[in-house]
Design an enzyme around this catalytic site. Structure first.
Site, mmCIF file in Angstrom:
data_model
loop_
_atom_site.group_PDB
_atom_site.id
_atom_site.type_symbol
_atom_site.label_atom_id
_atom_site.label_comp_id
_atom_site.label_asym_id
_atom_site.label_seq_id
_atom_site.Cartn_x
_atom_site.Cartn_y
_atom_site.Cartn_z
ATOM 1 N N GLU A 194 -8.824 13.971 15.082
ATOM 2 C CA GLU A 194 -8.341 14.234 13.727
ATOM 3 C C GLU A 194 -9.096 15.449 13.187
ATOM 4 O OE1 GLU A 194 -7.922 11.162 10.838
ATOM 5 O OE2 GLU A 194 -6.674 9.881 12.137
ATOM 6 N N HIS A 223 0.810 -1.221 0.000
ATOM 7 C CA HIS A 223 0.000 0.000 0.000
ATOM 8 C C HIS A 223 0.843 1.271 0.000
ATOM 9 C CE1 HIS A 223 -3.391 -2.460 -0.146
ATOM 10 N NE2 HIS A 223 -4.261 -1.568 0.300
ATOM 11 N N ASP A 237 -5.664 4.790 10.128
ATOM 12 C CA ASP A 237 -7.084 4.969 9.787
ATOM 13 C C ASP A 237 -7.653 3.753 9.060
ATOM 14 O OD1 ASP A 237 -6.822 7.493 10.789
ATOM 15 O OD2 ASP A 237 -6.740 8.499 8.840
#
Ligand SMILES: Cc1cc2nc3c(=O)[nH]c(=O)nc-3n(C[C@H](O)[C@H](O)[C@H](O)COP(=O)(O)OP(=O)(O)OC[C@H]3O[C@@H](n4cnc5c(N)ncnc54)[C@H](O)[C@@H]3O)c2cc1C
Ligand SMILES: *[C@@H]1O[C@H](CO)[C@@H](O)[C@H](O)[C@H]1NC(C)=O
Ligand SMILES: *[C@@H]1O[C@H](CO)[C@@H](O)[C@H](O)[C@H]1NC(C)=O
Ligand SMILES: *[C@@H]1O[C@H](CO)[C@@H](O)[C@H](O)[C@H]1NC(C)=O
Ligand SMILES: *[C@@H]1O[C@H](CO)[C@@H](O)[C@H](O)[C@H]1NC(C)=O
Length: 519
Positions: A261, A82, A148
């Site tokens: 956040e 990723h 996340d």
């Protein structure tokens, strides 16, 4: 140059030997092809072969053989692939596929009274979603610090930092590891921690895969909360927004949020962005109806965890905390869900995007750590300037505090106690009529953002960094950190075979090997 043929021959000899000693999978062309690309989908680096290790010693033998080749063969660990810019690739070398294959190598969680620590030992290629599933099923426990998105590997996030809205309190994931097993670039399997082989331990954390391959990580756990109250409030005044964020991360004890956040909203499309359908359909929001006068809005995102047994007091606690904040009145959006559903929230959006064919597209992501003292300038120059009206994906912004990070790790941060993560997590849409959705447009904006920081003298550091050439890397690290980084590289991977996809070192131009010095 006969070296490519020579390398291939050596490799075949090696694989032949490996197959005779273990059940290691030999790569098929489709595996080398898929190991050539990553989530960014903008780079391509074809390896010679992919190794699916069945044990740390498979990796150690591979590394020892690769060092014998001339020049030595590049080797990169690949977790879930990723990365954005080919960081897990090994052009012309061997990719060690750490994740996948359905292997579960996790021991039951341990609650050590002796050390006052609760932890789980996991394989370096394990995905965080599987770690969570395992620890919940074995004692109702969970890691404390997250990313996340959970479909990332333990080794992959620990090689960067691993950050999310819990980092202000627990520190990044690299601050929540007690011990590692690492196969170094010399092919040695070493156990390391703060107390044992500590130089390797600190080098590997945030080490961009440069010093060794993490085969086991001992991760800190806590009793898992049951439910989450999830709140979003809006601001049009940036200084109120950041003042509240910084105030919130300074709170301790029970009287604080568990996750902090935030994100920037410059168009209405974003408000129903891919990370959540939070505001809709039951909570539809129009920027124009919010008021506040600004074109740009800032959303503060908070959670408070709780157990069923304390459900009675959660409303009161949250209201008490919100009362201190200066958001636009009546812009409070609240939802309530199981803890696991909150942690796994981005996966829901992934499934939606996949269904529309919008997941496997180019992702020219840019993540920056921006010092708090310059975040207002950044807002003026970037959010209210360079970005324009279209964002093509979420733009995250949240503060963290340096004292929760260990300065001995390999991570590079701005030199200030408080700094912000600003993440431009944007997707290009190939073939779209809208030029603002093209890869070229978004990549050019990224360059403008970096140039703006440079000309305004903002000491921003890239997170998940991508730099070209050793001089740019030297600048990224700064003189002191760069010297440490090089010294550690010379010690743990003297042939420069590991992590060539990062573009920092390469065996063909390794500064630590010369014809005079036997490696
Ligand atoms: C949708 C999405 C959401 C994300 N959200 C967050 C977030 O909230 N917070 C955050 O911090 N990051 C986030 N990231 C970034 C993510 O943490 C990094 O891209 C991470 O590298 C991905 O893990 P991976 O297993 O796919 O790593 P890979 O891309 O496979 O590898 C990354 C680097 O680590 C090295 N590496 C991999 N495994 C090992 C190992 N076992 N030992 C040594 N080196 C190894 C590789 O060689 C490479 O250099 C997100 C990424 C995506 C795509
Ligand atoms: C969690 O593990 C159980 C079995 O222990 C499995 O049935 C379930 O699908 C797993 N969930 C995820 C999200 O992997
Ligand atoms: C934003 O809020 C600050 C105080 O927090 C105030 O001084 C400033 O004038 C406000 N800016 C605008 C544009 O309203
Ligand atoms: C952005 O949109 C606003 C109104 O929605 C418009 O006034 C402004 O000119 C637009 N800016 C750009 C750069 O397109
Ligand atoms: C933003 O996107 C809209 C719709 O896709 C498009 O019409 C508009 O031209 C874009 N804005 C800019 C500044 O290019």
């Amino acid at each position: 140059m006969p070296s490519a043929t020579h390398n291939l021959l050596l490799l075949l000899l090696f694989i032949h030997r490996l197959i005779s000693i273990s059940t290691v999978g030999l790569s098929l062309p489709s595996q080398t092809l898929s190991a050539a690309v990553d989530f960014g989908a903008t780079t391509h680096s074809l390896p010679l072969a992919v190794l699916r290790p069945s044990s740390p010693s498979d990796i150690a033998s591979l590394i020892r053989s690769a060092r014998l080749s001339s020049p030595p063969l590049p080797i990169s660990a690949r977790g879930h692939g990723h990365s954005i810019n080919g960081q897990a690739g090994a052009r012309g070398g061997i990719v060690v596929a750490m994740s996948g294959g359905g292997r579960r190598r996790m021991s039951p969680p341990v609650n050590s009274r002796e050390f006052g620590k609760t932890y789980v030992d996991v394989w370096g290629g394990e995905l965080w979603i599987d770690v969570l599933n395992w620890t919940l099923a074995n004692g109702g426990l969970a890691p404390r610090s997250w990313t996340d998105y959970l479909y990332l590997s333990v080794g992959g996030t620990l090689s960067n930092a691993g950050i999310s809205g819990q980092a202000f309190h627990y520190g990044p994931q690299i601050s929540n590891v007690f011990e590692l097993d690492v196969v170094t670039g010399k092919g040695e399997l070493v156990t390391c921690s703060q107390d044992e082989n500590s130089e390797l331990f600190h080098a590997v954390l945030g080490g961009l895969g440069q010093f060794g391959i993490i085969t086991r990580a001992r991760i800190a756990l806590e009793p898992a909360p049951e439910r989450v109250r999830w709140i979003r409030v809006l601001y049009s005044n940036f200084s109120s927004f950041t003042r509240d964020q910084e105030q919130l991360i300074s709170l301790h004890g029970q009287q604080r949020f568990d996750y902090i956040e935030g994100f920037v909203i410059v168009d209405e499309g974003l408000i129903n962005n891919w990370r959540s359908s939070f505001f809709s359909p039951s909570n539809p929001v129009k920027i124009s109806s919010i008021g506040g006068g600004g074109r740009v809005l800032y959303c503060l995102e908070l959670t408070k965890n709780y157990h069923h047994t304390s459900a009675d007091s959660i409303d009161e606690e949250v209201e008490g905390l919100l009362r201190e904040l200066d958001f636009i009145p009546a812009s409070v959006f609240t939802t309530d869900l199981p803890y696991v559903d909150f942690l796994d929230r981005v996966h829901k959006s992934e499934l939606k995007l996949r269904a529309k064919g919008l997941w496997e597209v180019p992702h020219p992501w840019l993540n920056l750590f921006v010092p708090a003292s310059r975040i207002e300038d950044f807002d003026r120059g970037v959010f209210r300037g360079i970005l324009g009206n279209n964002t093509s994906g979420p733009i995250l912004i949240y503060p963290m505090n340096q004292h929760r990070w260990d300065e001995r790790s390999s991570v590079v941060l701005p030199e200030e106690e408080i700094f912000y993560l600003v993440g431009f997590l944007r997707s290009a849409v190939p073939g779209s009529d809208d030029r603002t959705k093209s890869l070229e447009y978004l990549s050019d904006q990224n360059r403008q953002i970096l140039k703006f920081c440079e000309s305004a003298g903002i000491d921003a550091k890239q997170y998940l960094p991508s730099h070209r050439g050793r001089s740019e890397w030297r600048r990224h690290f700064g003189p002191d950190k760069w010297e440490t980084f090089q010294r550690r590289k010379a010690e743990f991977d003297p042939s420069c075979i590991l992590g060539t996809g990062q573009g920092i070192f390469h065996p063909s131009s390794c500064p630590f090997t010369s014809s005079l010095l036997p490696s």
